[in-house]
Design a protein around this motif. Structure first.
Motif, PDB file in Angstrom:
ATOM      1  N   THR A   6      25.527 -23.118 -17.459  1.00  0.00           N
ATOM      2  CA  THR A   6      26.485 -22.363 -18.303  1.00  0.00           C
ATOM      3  C   THR A   6      26.234 -20.879 -18.188  1.00  0.00           C
ATOM      4  OG1 THR A   6      26.763 -23.969 -19.796  1.00  0.00           O
ATOM      5  CG2 THR A   6      27.408 -21.968 -20.615  1.00  0.00           C
ATOM      6  N   ILE A   7      26.870 -19.970 -17.519  1.00  0.00           N
ATOM      7  CA  ILE A   7      26.701 -18.607 -17.668  1.00  0.00           C
ATOM      8  C   ILE A   7      26.266 -17.984 -18.797  1.00  0.00           C
ATOM      9  CG2 ILE A   7      27.447 -16.254 -16.671  1.00  0.00           C
ATOM     10  CD1 ILE A   7      26.603 -18.468 -14.295  1.00  0.00           C
ATOM     11  N   THR A   8      25.249 -17.225 -19.090  1.00  0.00           N
ATOM     12  CA  THR A   8      25.132 -16.486 -20.536  1.00  0.00           C
ATOM     13  C   THR A   8      25.111 -15.009 -20.209  1.00  0.00           C
ATOM     14  OG1 THR A   8      22.815 -16.608 -19.909  1.00  0.00           O
ATOM     15  CG2 THR A   8      23.318 -18.431 -21.288  1.00  0.00           C
ATOM     16  N   SER A   9      24.926 -14.591 -19.096  1.00  0.00           N
ATOM     17  CA  SER A   9      25.062 -13.093 -18.805  1.00  0.00           C
ATOM     18  C   SER A   9      25.194 -12.799 -17.433  1.00  0.00           C
ATOM     19  CB  SER A   9      24.076 -12.199 -19.545  1.00  0.00           C
ATOM     20  OG  SER A   9      23.025 -11.951 -18.584  1.00  0.00           O
ATOM     21  N   VAL A  10      25.965 -11.711 -17.044  1.00  0.00           N
ATOM     22  CA  VAL A  10      26.440 -11.055 -15.978  1.00  0.00           C
ATOM     23  C   VAL A  10      26.190  -9.687 -15.907  1.00  0.00           C
ATOM     24  CG1 VAL A  10      28.004 -10.938 -14.075  1.00  0.00           C
ATOM     25  CG2 VAL A  10      27.921 -12.915 -15.422  1.00  0.00           C
ATOM     26  N   GLU A  11      25.108  -9.096 -15.440  1.00  0.00           N
ATOM     27  CA  GLU A  11      25.030  -7.660 -15.621  1.00  0.00           C
ATOM     28  C   GLU A  11      24.440  -6.951 -14.586  1.00  0.00           C
ATOM     29  OE1 GLU A  11      20.633  -7.674 -17.709  1.00  0.00           O
ATOM     30  OE2 GLU A  11      21.971  -9.142 -18.404  1.00  0.00           O
ATOM     31  N   SER A  12      24.444  -5.578 -14.411  1.00  0.00           N
ATOM     32  CA  SER A  12      23.977  -4.988 -13.157  1.00  0.00           C
ATOM     33  C   SER A  12      22.601  -5.330 -12.934  1.00  0.00           C
ATOM     34  CB  SER A  12      24.111  -3.439 -13.421  1.00  0.00           C
ATOM     35  OG  SER A  12      23.615  -2.738 -12.228  1.00  0.00           O
ATOM     36  N   GLY A  13      22.362  -5.373 -11.552  1.00  0.00           N
ATOM     37  CA  GLY A  13      20.772  -5.713 -11.188  1.00  0.00           C
ATOM     38  C   GLY A  13      20.340  -4.623 -10.441  1.00  0.00           C
ATOM     39  N   GLY A  14      20.652  -3.510 -10.477  1.00  0.00           N
ATOM     40  CA  GLY A  14      20.038  -2.285  -9.715  1.00  0.00           C
ATOM     41  C   GLY A  14      20.282  -2.585  -8.218  1.00  0.00           C
ATOM     42  N   THR A  15      19.050  -2.197  -7.433  1.00  0.00           N
ATOM     43  CA  THR A  15      19.443  -2.269  -5.837  1.00  0.00           C
ATOM     44  C   THR A  15      18.048  -3.135  -5.665  1.00  0.00           C
ATOM     45  OG1 THR A  15      18.047  -0.434  -5.607  1.00  0.00           O
ATOM     46  CG2 THR A  15      20.499  -0.358  -5.612  1.00  0.00           C
ATOM     47  N   ILE A 115      23.774  -7.775  -8.706  1.00  0.00           N
ATOM     48  CA  ILE A 115      24.213  -8.287  -9.886  1.00  0.00           C
ATOM     49  C   ILE A 115      23.143  -9.404 -10.313  1.00  0.00           C
ATOM     50  CG2 ILE A 115      25.803  -9.603 -11.282  1.00  0.00           C
ATOM     51  CD1 ILE A 115      27.859  -8.584  -9.212  1.00  0.00           C
ATOM     52  N   LEU A 116      22.596  -9.253 -11.768  1.00  0.00           N
ATOM     53  CA  LEU A 116      21.733 -10.537 -12.294  1.00  0.00           C
ATOM     54  C   LEU A 116      22.719 -11.359 -13.184  1.00  0.00           C
ATOM     55  CD1 LEU A 116      19.329 -11.439 -13.022  1.00  0.00           C
ATOM     56  CD2 LEU A 116      18.939  -9.705 -14.817  1.00  0.00           C
ATOM     57  N   ILE A 117      22.451 -12.554 -12.627  1.00  0.00           N
ATOM     58  CA  ILE A 117      23.366 -13.593 -13.324  1.00  0.00           C
ATOM     59  C   ILE A 117      22.233 -14.467 -14.255  1.00  0.00           C
ATOM     60  CG2 ILE A 117      24.695 -15.643 -12.795  1.00  0.00           C
ATOM     61  CD1 ILE A 117      25.548 -14.383 -10.226  1.00  0.00           C
ATOM     62  N   LYS A 118      22.468 -14.775 -15.517  1.00  0.00           N
ATOM     63  CA  LYS A 118      21.698 -15.639 -15.943  1.00  0.00           C
ATOM     64  C   LYS A 118      22.446 -16.870 -16.751  1.00  0.00           C
ATOM     65  CE  LYS A 118      18.726 -11.710 -17.709  1.00  0.00           C
ATOM     66  NZ  LYS A 118      18.373 -10.792 -18.623  1.00  0.00           N
ATOM     67  N   TRP A 119      21.761 -17.996 -16.640  1.00  0.00           N
ATOM     68  CA  TRP A 119      22.360 -19.247 -17.121  1.00  0.00           C
ATOM     69  C   TRP A 119      21.352 -20.030 -17.785  1.00  0.00           C
ATOM     70  CZ3 TRP A 119      20.925 -18.407 -12.049  1.00  0.00           C
ATOM     71  CH2 TRP A 119      20.178 -19.150 -11.580  1.00  0.00           C
ATOM     72  N   VAL A 120      21.921 -21.109 -18.580  1.00  0.00           N
ATOM     73  CA  VAL A 120      21.260 -22.315 -19.260  1.00  0.00           C
ATOM     74  C   VAL A 120      21.768 -23.566 -18.509  1.00  0.00           C
ATOM     75  CG1 VAL A 120      20.937 -23.499 -21.347  1.00  0.00           C
ATOM     76  CG2 VAL A 120      21.014 -20.968 -21.367  1.00  0.00           C
ATOM     77  N   SER A 128      17.726 -17.601 -13.657  1.00  0.00           N
ATOM     78  CA  SER A 128      18.390 -16.407 -13.534  1.00  0.00           C
ATOM     79  C   SER A 128      18.637 -16.165 -11.889  1.00  0.00           C
ATOM     80  CB  SER A 128      17.962 -15.223 -14.168  1.00  0.00           C
ATOM     81  OG  SER A 128      16.558 -14.965 -13.597  1.00  0.00           O
ATOM     82  N   MET A 129      19.362 -15.274 -11.164  1.00  0.00           N
ATOM     83  CA  MET A 129      19.596 -15.255 -10.073  1.00  0.00           C
ATOM     84  C   MET A 129      20.215 -13.819  -9.698  1.00  0.00           C
ATOM     85  SD  MET A 129      18.805 -16.090  -7.095  1.00  0.00           S
ATOM     86  CE  MET A 129      18.879 -15.417  -5.488  1.00  0.00           C
ATOM     87  N   PHE A 130      19.270 -12.987  -8.862  1.00  0.00           N
ATOM     88  CA  PHE A 130      19.757 -11.687  -8.430  1.00  0.00           C
ATOM     89  C   PHE A 130      20.854 -11.827  -7.370  1.00  0.00           C
ATOM     90  CE2 PHE A 130      16.450 -10.029 -10.905  1.00  0.00           C
ATOM     91  CZ  PHE A 130      16.753  -8.933 -11.526  1.00  0.00           C
ATOM     92  N   LEU A 131      22.041 -11.549  -7.197  1.00  0.00           N
ATOM     93  CA  LEU A 131      22.906 -11.563  -6.040  1.00  0.00           C
ATOM     94  C   LEU A 131      23.506 -10.283  -5.459  1.00  0.00           C
ATOM     95  CD1 LEU A 131      24.227 -15.241  -6.537  1.00  0.00           C
ATOM     96  CD2 LEU A 131      22.757 -14.455  -4.632  1.00  0.00           C
ATOM     97  N   GLN A 132      23.808 -10.110  -4.285  1.00  0.00           N
ATOM     98  CA  GLN A 132      24.483  -9.045  -4.150  1.00  0.00           C
ATOM     99  C   GLN A 132      25.798  -8.719  -4.507  1.00  0.00           C
ATOM    100  OE1 GLN A 132      24.933  -8.272   0.292  1.00  0.00           O
ATOM    101  NE2 GLN A 132      26.347  -6.327  -0.052  1.00  0.00           N
ATOM    102  N   GLN A 133      26.035  -7.675  -5.087  1.00  0.00           N
ATOM    103  CA  GLN A 133      27.284  -7.377  -6.032  1.00  0.00           C
ATOM    104  C   GLN A 133      28.463  -7.016  -4.798  1.00  0.00           C
ATOM    105  OE1 GLN A 133      27.318  -3.828  -8.354  1.00  0.00           O
ATOM    106  NE2 GLN A 133      29.462  -3.731  -8.290  1.00  0.00           N
ATOM    107  N   ALA A 134      28.911  -8.236  -4.259  1.00  0.00           N
ATOM    108  CA  ALA A 134      29.880  -8.228  -3.140  1.00  0.00           C
ATOM    109  C   ALA A 134      31.053  -9.372  -3.502  1.00  0.00           C
ATOM    110  CB  ALA A 134      29.375  -8.457  -1.946  1.00  0.00           C
ATOM    111  N   LYS A 153      32.081 -14.584 -15.297  1.00  0.00           N
ATOM    112  CA  LYS A 153      32.003 -14.051 -16.855  1.00  0.00           C
ATOM    113  C   LYS A 153      31.301 -14.944 -17.451  1.00  0.00           C
ATOM    114  CE  LYS A 153      35.730 -11.107 -16.690  1.00  0.00           C
ATOM    115  NZ  LYS A 153      35.316 -10.611 -15.113  1.00  0.00           N
ATOM    116  N   GLU A 154      30.456 -14.619 -18.704  1.00  0.00           N
ATOM    117  CA  GLU A 154      29.704 -15.073 -19.671  1.00  0.00           C
ATOM    118  C   GLU A 154      30.611 -16.415 -20.171  1.00  0.00           C
ATOM    119  OE1 GLU A 154      27.923 -14.287 -23.752  1.00  0.00           O
ATOM    120  OE2 GLU A 154      28.015 -12.685 -22.473  1.00  0.00           O
ATOM    121  N   GLY A 155      29.943 -17.446 -20.203  1.00  0.00           N
ATOM    122  CA  GLY A 155      30.682 -18.775 -20.802  1.00  0.00           C
ATOM    123  C   GLY A 155      31.122 -19.790 -19.830  1.00  0.00           C
TER     124      GLY A 155
END
Length: 169
Positions: A6-15, A115-120, A128-134, A153-155
């Motif tokens: 379950t996705i808990t957040s999707v946010e910018s992950g820098g470079t 993009i930084l994706i976090k989940w439970v 969590s996982m950083f993946l290319q914003q593409a 999206k979250e949720g």
């Protein structure tokens, strides 16, 4: 085994230095790699087998993330992306839970926005996982449909792999 995240957040992950893993075998639709920042909870990241308006398909490639991320190997162990080499045997999985071994042909490393994706996961473990914003980097929902991480999206619930204990060796 294969589980729900379950996705808990999707946010910018820098470079970051982003690793594309190019294999010596073609991936089928529905195949990809198990990737994550902890060795007990992995996100299923789909191969670049789908048409896109942005770039041609690369059906031998998974856009896999930064050097610190873990990937499942064919022997059941985990390795950091930074430890991978041409000739290594990696674990390809599909949306049905089947797996096969594939050989790494090369690693393509470039600095990209992330993009930084976090989940439970099902065991209440956070991952969590950083993946290319593409748009071409995709995860898979419970309906087995692919979804670009730029639209995630979250949720939302996506497929991954859950373990009861960490496995890094």
């Amino acid at each position: 085994g294969i589980g729900e995240l379950t996705i808990t957040s999707v946010e910018s992950g820098g470079t970051a230095e982003r690793y594309c893993i190019d294999m010596t075998r073609l991936l089928d639709h529905g195949e990809g790699l198990l990737l994550g920042s902890s060795a007990s909870s992995f996100l299923f990241v789909h191969g670049e087998t789908l048409e896109s308006g942005f770039v041609p398909t690369r059906p031998f490639r998974v856009n896999a993330g930064p050097p610190h991320a873990y990937v499942r190997m064919a022997n059941g162990q985990t390795k950091y992306l930074s430890e991978l080499h041409a000739g290594d045997e990696i674990l390809l999985v599909n949306t049905e839970g089947m797996s096969r071994s594939a050989t790494i042909g090369r690693l393509k490393i470039e600095i990209r926005p992330m993009i930084l994706i976090k989940w439970v996961d099902e065991n209440d473990k956070e991952g969590s996982m950083f993946l290319q914003q593409a748009e071409t980097v995709r995860v898979v929902g419970l309906d087995k449909k692919t979804k670009s991480i730029t639209a995630l999206k979250e949720g939302e619930i996506v497929i991954g792999w859950c373990d009861t204990g960490a496995r890094h060796i």
